[in-house]
Structures are given as structure tokens and as C-alpha cells.
Design an enzyme around this catalytic site. Structure first.
Site, PDB file in Angstrom:
ATOM      1  N   GLU A  25       0.854  -1.188   0.000  1.00 14.91           N
ATOM      2  CA  GLU A  25       0.000   0.000   0.000  1.00 14.91           C
ATOM      3  C   GLU A  25       0.894   1.245   0.000  1.00 14.91           C
ATOM      4  OE1 GLU A  25      -3.433   1.723   3.096  1.00 14.91           O
ATOM      5  OE2 GLU A  25      -1.889   0.353   3.817  1.00 14.91           O
TER       6      GLU A  25
ATOM      7  N   LYS B 157      -9.844   0.543  -1.493  1.00 11.81           N
ATOM      8  CA  LYS B 157      -9.957   0.013  -0.131  1.00 11.81           C
ATOM      9  C   LYS B 157     -11.368   0.227   0.417  1.00 11.81           C
ATOM     10  CE  LYS B 157      -7.722   0.485   4.401  1.00 11.81           C
ATOM     11  NZ  LYS B 157      -6.775   1.326   5.176  1.00 11.81           N
TER      12      LYS B 157
ATOM     13  N   CYS C  85      -4.685  -3.472   3.696  1.00 13.86           N
ATOM     14  CA  CYS C  85      -4.396  -3.147   5.091  1.00 13.86           C
ATOM     15  C   CYS C  85      -5.543  -3.491   6.055  1.00 13.86           C
ATOM     16  CB  CYS C  85      -3.988  -1.678   5.196  1.00 13.86           C
ATOM     17  SG  CYS C  85      -2.907  -1.324   6.610  1.00 13.86           S
TER      18      CYS C  85
END
Length: 264
Positions: free
Chosen positions: A40, A106, A142
Site C-alpha cells: 500500500e 480500499k 491493510c
């Protein structure tokens, strides 16, 4: 499938970060990998301004990544930032390579541990999978790793591999949580999990960026039964590993958690 995990440490300079993609992409290709996974926030590390550098998927930074992937004839997964609403950005994974072009925004934003990612980032709404030479691969970023349903949804959409790219925040117990979560998501979804995080800046003598989640390293590749096939330390490193997606059918025959699952 031979894949590479590029645990790098990026900074504020977009051009320098592109050079890291080129360098590690060349090393991955030389090792015979057909896929190289970056963390990321490769475009620019957290702890720096993001809205001023966010660009569309056809912008110059993404186009440069695309050019590197084309030149090396390798598929690249790398974190960047695209424009969102109201001055916010989207935390985007770019996937580009021979015959492959997709992206993932995300979904789960890090509104936790006293931080509100949603103040500056727009959430994605759709899961994304792609097909690489017959292997279906799902995407996550994440904080997504704390939500099993995304990984099992990717698996139900055909994924044999789940990639999670991260810039994991440091803190008490966070390294242990990362290890636990990555391995659990593999078992939940009976997929290989390829977890690539930013390395720890302290490992190469860089100063702290305050509370920004700049990475702790500990990237890993985990089998669908939760065994680590690769486990890295804190510093920059390229790991190359062979996985066999054909074993997924056997694993799901022995451990049919997707078939046995009930909704409530």
C-alpha cells in the site's frame, strides 16, 4: 505460479518510488516471477500530503507503472491514490500487466486506534478479482485484513489467492495481530494469502513520521491451511515463492468451510 513480494520503503518523492518499482520489478522478473506484489502507499508514503498527488488511473504515475510492467512483461500490484469526493482520495491498488488491467479501492477505512482515515479517504464499495494465467486472485488493503467476509467473498467469486497490501501501523501488539490476521484469513477463505507490507523505516535509519502508519515489515505468504511459506523481517527485501493453486481443490475438500458456512 511464481510470485514475488516486494517489501519496500517508500517516501514522498513519486519519481523515486517509481524507481523502486522498476528495481524490484526487474529483480522479480530475473527470478522468474510472473507477478510482483508491492505494498500500500507505494505512490507516496503515509505521513505526507496525498490529495495534491492523487491522480486518475490514466494519469502519469499509473501510466509509468504500466510502462514498467509492459517493459518487464510482469504483472504489478501497487498501492496508489486516486481522486475522491470533496478533496478526499481513494486508497487504490493498481493491477497492471500483460493482458491485465484493473484496480481496487480500499473498502474498510481505518477509523480505529484514535485515527479517522475516513476524514481524508473515500471508501470503495466493490470487491475485485482478476485472472492471471488461470489463477483467480482477490484484492484487499491493510485494515481490510480484519474483516473475514471480504476474503471469503473473494473466494466465493473464484479466488484461489488473496493479496493484501499494507502500510501497517506500529504499536503494542500490532506485529502479532498482523501475523494472526494474515494466517486466519488464509484459513477462513482456504486461499493462499500474499501479504505485502511497507518495511519499517527505522530498519534503514529513517526518522519516525510521527503517528503515520509507515509500516513494520513482516510481509508473508501463507498457505490455505495457515502455514507461512514466506515470512520476512522488518527491512526492505524481495522474496520469491512458488505456489500451486491446484492444491486449493484438495484443501477445500478436506476443510469445506466455504461450503459449510451458514448466515445469521
Amino acid at each position: 505460479m511464481r510470485l514475488a513480494v516486494a517489501q519496500i520503503i517508500t517516501g514522498a518523492d513519486l519519481a523515486a518510488n517509481l524507481e523502486l518499482i522498476r528495481e524490484y520489478g526487474m529483480r522479480a522478473k530475473a527470478a522468474g516471477a510472473e507477478l510482483v506484489v508491492f505494498p500500500e502507499a507505494v505512490m507516496r508514503a503515509f505521513g505526507n500530503s496525498l490529495a495534491d498527488i492523487a491522480e486518475p488511473l490514466d494519469g502519469p504515475w499509473a501510466t509509468a507503472v504500466r510502462s514498467i510492467a509492459r517493459e518487464l512483461h510482469i504483472t504489478v500490484v501497487a498501492g496508489m491514490f486516486t481522486p475522491g469526493e470533496g478533496g478526499r482520495v481513494r486508497n487504490t491498488l493498481l493491477v497492471t500487466g500483460p493482458g491485465i488491467e484493473t484496480s481496487y479501492d480500499k473498502i474498510h477505512l481505518f477509523d480505529a486506534f484514535g485515527f479517522a482515515e475516513s476524514d481524508s479517504v473515500d471508501a470503495g464499495t466493490s470487491l475485485v478479482t482478476f485472472n492471471l494465467n488461470g489463477t483467480v486472485i482477490g484484492l484487499a488493503t491493510c485494515y481490510d485484513v480484519r474483516f473475514p467476509a471480504l476474503f471469503t467473498a473473494n473466494a466465493r467469486a473464484g479466488a484461489q489467492v488473496n493479496i493484501v497490501c499494507a502500510s501497517w501501523g506500529a504499536g503494542e501488539g500490532k506485529a502479532e495481530q498482523w501475523d494472526l490476521l494474515v494466517r486466519a484469513r488464509a484459513v477462513d477463505s482456504t486461499t493462499f494469502v500474499v501479504a505485502c507490507g511497507q518495511g519499517d523505516p527505522a530498519s534503514i535509519g529513517l526518522p519516525s513520521a510521527g503517528a503515520a502508519p509507515t509500516g513494520i515489515g513482516h510481509s508473508a505468504v501463507v498457505s490455505p491451511l495457515g502455514s507461512p511459506l514466506v515470512a520476512l523481517g522488518a527491512g526492505p527485501e524481495l522474496a520469491v515463492v512458488d505456489i500451486d493453486p491446484a492444491v486449493i481443490t484438495d484443501v477445500r475438500g478436506k476443510l469445506p468451510v466455504l461450503a459449510n458456512a451458514r448466515t445469521f
